[in-house]
Design a protein around this motif. Sequence first.
Motif, PDB file in Angstrom:
ATOM      1  N   ARG A 135      22.124  45.152  42.922  1.00 61.02           N
ATOM      2  CA  ARG A 135      21.284  43.958  42.967  1.00 61.02           C
ATOM      3  C   ARG A 135      22.133  42.685  42.998  1.00 61.02           C
ATOM      4  N   GLY A 136      23.452  42.857  42.915  1.00 56.83           N
ATOM      5  CA  GLY A 136      24.338  41.700  42.983  1.00 56.83           C
ATOM      6  C   GLY A 136      24.657  41.073  41.643  1.00 56.83           C
ATOM      7  N   VAL A 137      24.346  41.757  40.557  1.00 55.50           N
ATOM      8  CA  VAL A 137      24.652  41.226  39.231  1.00 55.50           C
ATOM      9  C   VAL A 137      26.153  41.327  38.996  1.00 55.50           C
ATOM     10  N   HIS A 138      26.753  40.228  38.587  1.00 57.27           N
ATOM     11  CA  HIS A 138      28.195  40.207  38.312  1.00 57.27           C
ATOM     12  C   HIS A 138      28.460  40.875  36.967  1.00 57.27           C
ATOM     13  N   MET A 139      29.399  41.804  36.942  1.00 56.74           N
ATOM     14  CA  MET A 139      29.784  42.463  35.688  1.00 56.74           C
ATOM     15  C   MET A 139      31.071  41.826  35.187  1.00 56.74           C
ATOM     16  N   GLY A 140      31.221  41.765  33.906  1.00 56.30           N
ATOM     17  CA  GLY A 140      32.447  41.225  33.331  1.00 56.30           C
ATOM     18  C   GLY A 140      32.294  39.766  32.937  1.00 56.30           C
ATOM     19  N   PRO A 142      32.441  35.744  32.983  1.00 59.02           N
ATOM     20  CA  PRO A 142      32.132  34.760  34.032  1.00 59.02           C
ATOM     21  C   PRO A 142      33.425  34.109  34.520  1.00 59.02           C
ATOM     22  N   PRO A 143      33.454  33.680  35.783  1.00 60.94           N
ATOM     23  CA  PRO A 143      34.674  33.056  36.308  1.00 60.94           C
ATOM     24  C   PRO A 143      34.957  31.732  35.597  1.00 60.94           C
ATOM     25  N   LYS A 144      36.234  31.422  35.425  1.00 65.80           N
ATOM     26  CA  LYS A 144      36.640  30.171  34.770  1.00 65.80           C
ATOM     27  C   LYS A 144      36.373  28.972  35.673  1.00 65.80           C
ATOM     28  N   LEU A 145      36.487  29.185  36.978  1.00 65.94           N
ATOM     29  CA  LEU A 145      36.311  28.096  37.933  1.00 65.94           C
ATOM     30  C   LEU A 145      35.094  28.348  38.807  1.00 65.94           C
ATOM     31  N   THR A 146      34.390  27.282  39.130  1.00 67.99           N
ATOM     32  CA  THR A 146      33.271  27.408  40.069  1.00 67.99           C
ATOM     33  C   THR A 146      33.831  27.597  41.475  1.00 67.99           C
ATOM     34  N   THR A 147      32.973  27.948  42.408  1.00 67.14           N
ATOM     35  CA  THR A 147      33.404  28.116  43.801  1.00 67.14           C
ATOM     36  C   THR A 147      33.983  26.810  44.333  1.00 67.14           C
ATOM     37  N   HIS A 148      33.344  25.690  44.011  1.00 67.12           N
ATOM     38  CA  HIS A 148      33.821  24.380  44.459  1.00 67.12           C
ATOM     39  C   HIS A 148      35.216  24.082  43.881  1.00 67.12           C
TER      40      HIS A 148
END
Length: 183
Positions: A135-140, A142-148
Amino acid sequence: MAIIGYARVSTDGQTLDSQIAALKAAGAGRIYRETASGAKSERGELARALKAIAAGDTLVVTRLDRLARSTRDLLNILDAVAKAGAGFRSLADVWADTTTPHGRLMLTVLGGLAEFERDLIRTRTGEGRVRAKTRGVHMGRPPKLTTHQKREALNALADGSTSQADLARRFNVSQATISRLPR
């Protein structure tokens, strides 16, 4: 071959008297007494009782709920008793008596059921994780940096205008986080 008793109440307002009387009637020479919630994993007197038992001894409680807070906790305690070469008996739960063949059978079945339940939980958890990933749920974490922020950092690194250390300070992350960005 001593009979060692363990008595526990949850709060200071409760009394150990009836448990102690029952354990003495069952032949307990030493009785470890404790006022502690069954939910606490650190129960000092229980630990002392388990250290005190030796081969041939029997640990006795009035009821199983005085000894363990869960099936897993019970099985861990009974494993420690068995490793010491001792037996276990619950006065109110006659099936919980490792000094008899029937009691050992019942506790073996109980242990098998607990292991089966752990395996089922592990399987269901794994299946749920797979469904969540599809379903696209990210495991682990959260990323420290946003995509931007990642894009901005990569552009700054590519044109050589900023060092990794400066970017780390700007985005309040470690330099290792910046260095791991895919280039």
